[in-house]
Design a protein around this motif. Sequence first.
Motif, PDB file in Angstrom:
ATOM      1  N   UNK A 161      38.274  43.393  34.045  1.00 15.02           N
ATOM      2  CA  UNK A 161      37.453  44.425  33.920  1.00 15.02           C
ATOM      3  C   UNK A 161      35.946  44.266  34.211  1.00 15.02           C
ATOM      4  N   UNK A 162      35.343  45.284  35.120  1.00 10.38           N
ATOM      5  CA  UNK A 162      33.937  44.948  35.267  1.00 10.38           C
ATOM      6  C   UNK A 162      33.074  45.951  34.575  1.00 10.38           C
ATOM      7  N   UNK A 163      33.602  46.901  33.791  1.00  9.69           N
ATOM      8  CA  UNK A 163      32.641  47.632  32.883  1.00  9.69           C
ATOM      9  C   UNK A 163      33.414  48.446  31.824  1.00  9.69           C
ATOM     10  N   UNK A 164      32.988  48.359  30.694  1.00 12.51           N
ATOM     11  CA  UNK A 164      33.770  48.958  29.860  1.00 12.51           C
ATOM     12  C   UNK A 164      33.349  50.380  29.514  1.00 12.51           C
TER      13      UNK A 164
ATOM     14  N   UNK B  21      43.660  60.466  50.370  1.00  6.89           N
ATOM     15  CA  UNK B  21      42.760  59.150  49.851  1.00  6.89           C
ATOM     16  C   UNK B  21      42.901  58.623  48.557  1.00  6.89           C
ATOM     17  N   UNK B  22      42.927  59.358  47.782  1.00  4.99           N
ATOM     18  CA  UNK B  22      43.034  59.137  46.219  1.00  4.99           C
ATOM     19  C   UNK B  22      44.766  58.382  46.264  1.00  4.99           C
ATOM     20  N   UNK B  23      45.615  58.868  46.895  1.00  2.00           N
ATOM     21  CA  UNK B  23      46.893  57.865  46.857  1.00  2.00           C
ATOM     22  C   UNK B  23      46.652  56.749  47.471  1.00  2.00           C
ATOM     23  N   UNK B  24      45.742  56.672  48.492  1.00  2.00           N
ATOM     24  CA  UNK B  24      45.395  55.055  49.204  1.00  2.00           C
ATOM     25  C   UNK B  24      44.593  54.291  48.233  1.00  2.00           C
ATOM     26  N   UNK B  25      43.507  54.910  47.527  1.00  2.00           N
ATOM     27  CA  UNK B  25      42.670  54.031  46.829  1.00  2.00           C
ATOM     28  C   UNK B  25      43.576  53.366  45.676  1.00  2.00           C
ATOM     29  N   UNK B  26      44.640  54.287  45.265  1.00  2.00           N
ATOM     30  CA  UNK B  26      45.290  53.650  44.185  1.00  2.00           C
ATOM     31  C   UNK B  26      45.968  52.377  44.356  1.00  2.00           C
ATOM     32  N   UNK B  27      46.499  52.001  45.615  1.00  2.00           N
ATOM     33  CA  UNK B  27      46.771  50.698  45.918  1.00  2.00           C
ATOM     34  C   UNK B  27      45.831  49.669  46.569  1.00  2.00           C
ATOM     35  N   UNK B  28      44.805  50.648  47.193  1.00  2.00           N
ATOM     36  CA  UNK B  28      43.726  49.533  47.978  1.00  2.00           C
ATOM     37  C   UNK B  28      42.784  49.053  47.237  1.00  2.00           C
ATOM     38  N   UNK B  29      42.475  49.694  46.060  1.00  2.00           N
ATOM     39  CA  UNK B  29      41.636  49.144  44.742  1.00  2.00           C
ATOM     40  C   UNK B  29      42.411  48.213  43.783  1.00  2.00           C
TER      41      UNK B  29
ATOM     42  N   UNK C 189      42.417  51.969  27.641  1.00  2.00           N
ATOM     43  CA  UNK C 189      42.804  51.703  29.093  1.00  2.00           C
ATOM     44  C   UNK C 189      41.270  51.791  29.865  1.00  2.00           C
ATOM     45  N   UNK C 190      41.551  50.876  30.840  1.00  2.00           N
ATOM     46  CA  UNK C 190      40.306  50.584  31.606  1.00  2.00           C
ATOM     47  C   UNK C 190      40.643  51.658  32.858  1.00  2.00           C
ATOM     48  N   UNK C 191      39.533  52.282  33.354  1.00  2.00           N
ATOM     49  CA  UNK C 191      39.861  52.948  34.639  1.00  2.00           C
ATOM     50  C   UNK C 191      40.031  51.964  35.903  1.00  2.00           C
ATOM     51  N   UNK C 192      41.299  52.401  36.655  1.00  2.00           N
ATOM     52  CA  UNK C 192      41.704  51.581  37.556  1.00  2.00           C
ATOM     53  C   UNK C 192      40.610  51.245  38.650  1.00  2.00           C
ATOM     54  N   UNK C 193      39.843  52.180  38.884  1.00  2.00           N
ATOM     55  CA  UNK C 193      38.800  51.846  39.804  1.00  2.00           C
ATOM     56  C   UNK C 193      37.748  50.853  39.266  1.00  2.00           C
ATOM     57  N   UNK C 194      37.712  50.679  38.113  1.00  2.00           N
ATOM     58  CA  UNK C 194      36.781  49.598  37.646  1.00  2.00           C
ATOM     59  C   UNK C 194      37.342  48.052  37.562  1.00  2.00           C
TER      60      UNK C 194
END
Length: 192
Positions: A171-174, A84-92, A17-22
């Motif tokens: 994906x931006x980074x593995x 903020x973690x809940x917000x970022x899940x959608x914002x990012x 899996x790739x981290x969602x924030x990446x």
Amino acid sequence: MPSPNPAAMDFLLTRRSRPAKTLTGPAPDRDALIPILTAAARSPDHGKLEPWRFVVLEGAALDRLAAAALARGAALGLAPETAEKGRRQFADSPLCVAVVESPKDSPKVPAIEQTYSAGAVCLALLNAALASGWGANWLTGWISEDRSFVETELGLAAHERIAGFLHLGTETVAPPDRPRPDIAAITEWVTA
């Protein structure tokens, strides 16, 4: 004698899996997403009940949900970093597929089997996205358990719940691989 598929087995043994924030755009468009959803829907489904459904979240819908998550977190009195973690899940997220567990009344198929089927759909969707070359991640979090949020913002019925938010994009980074289970420590062989 079985007919092996070494490429599929290699994929399963090395998938990550790739981290969602990446993840960033582009994300799969509808034409690219349909085969991924189709593969996910081929998951085990005792009784052919289809005890799950998909809600595809894109663009302005993700912005709306990000704002709603932040507001809901504040209304619940959550710590700012939790809200903020809940917000970022959608914002990012460049694209999010909410897999909704939608159990059906059945005299033959217990509710727990329908829950397992919804989980299988999440994993199949994740693997289908990865196999298609996209970065993908399966998340839940406080936002998936908040009844007011999922019913008001995502339109879930009272008997439905979120099995997972699947975030898809480029994906931006593995990330480095993480330690994997010791199969010998978690496997028991029963021969009699």
